[in-house]
Design an enzyme around this catalytic site. Structure first.
Site, PDB file in Angstrom:
ATOM      1  N   TYR A  53       7.343   8.223 -66.787  1.00 25.08           N
ATOM      2  CA  TYR A  53       6.209   8.992 -66.894  1.00 25.08           C
ATOM      3  C   TYR A  53       6.248  10.097 -67.949  1.00 25.08           C
ATOM      4  CZ  TYR A  53       4.430   7.204 -62.348  1.00 25.08           C
ATOM      5  OH  TYR A  53       4.023   6.605 -61.481  1.00 25.08           O
ATOM      6  N   SER A  54       5.224  10.181 -68.500  1.00 25.20           N
ATOM      7  CA  SER A  54       4.934  11.459 -69.588  1.00 25.20           C
ATOM      8  C   SER A  54       5.867  11.094 -70.964  1.00 25.20           C
ATOM      9  CB  SER A  54       5.311  12.716 -69.010  1.00 25.20           C
ATOM     10  OG  SER A  54       6.553  13.212 -68.982  1.00 25.20           O
TER      11      SER A  54
END
Length: 99
Positions: A53-54
């Site tokens: 994530y990210s």
């Protein structure tokens, strides 16, 4: 809202997972802690995260969500109250609360 059994495990959760993909991307650590505190205060206990994530955000490496969740769990001492789900090699994994 009633707890539900998670699959064929002995884990019980409210029927909502909080998606941690916003941590370290659109929410900084302080804001993330505030959201997580409110989530737990309202009786919810299931959080979803992933080690990628990210990663798409410039300067991020993809572990920001998990780092923030880990910092929150440690600072609040609530690891025994949370069911944490993550993805490994494209498979969903559920981590039981520690004994």
């Amino acid at each position: 809202m009633k707890n539900v059994q998670l699959g064929n495990t002995d884990l019980e959760i409210k029927p909502i997972f909080f998606g941690g993909n916003v941590f370290g991307w659109t929410l900084n650590e302080e804001e993330s802690f505030r959201i997580l505190d409110g989530f737990l205060d309202r009786g919810f206990n299931a959080i979803d995260t992933a080690n990628n994530y990210s990663y798409w955000v410039k300067g991020n490496v993809g572990t920001e969500s998990e780092r923030i969740i880990g910092n929150w769990l440690k600072s609040r001492g609530v690891r025994d109250k949370i069911v944490l789900a993550t993805k490994v090699g494209g498979r969903n994994m559920i981590q039981d609360k520690p004994n």
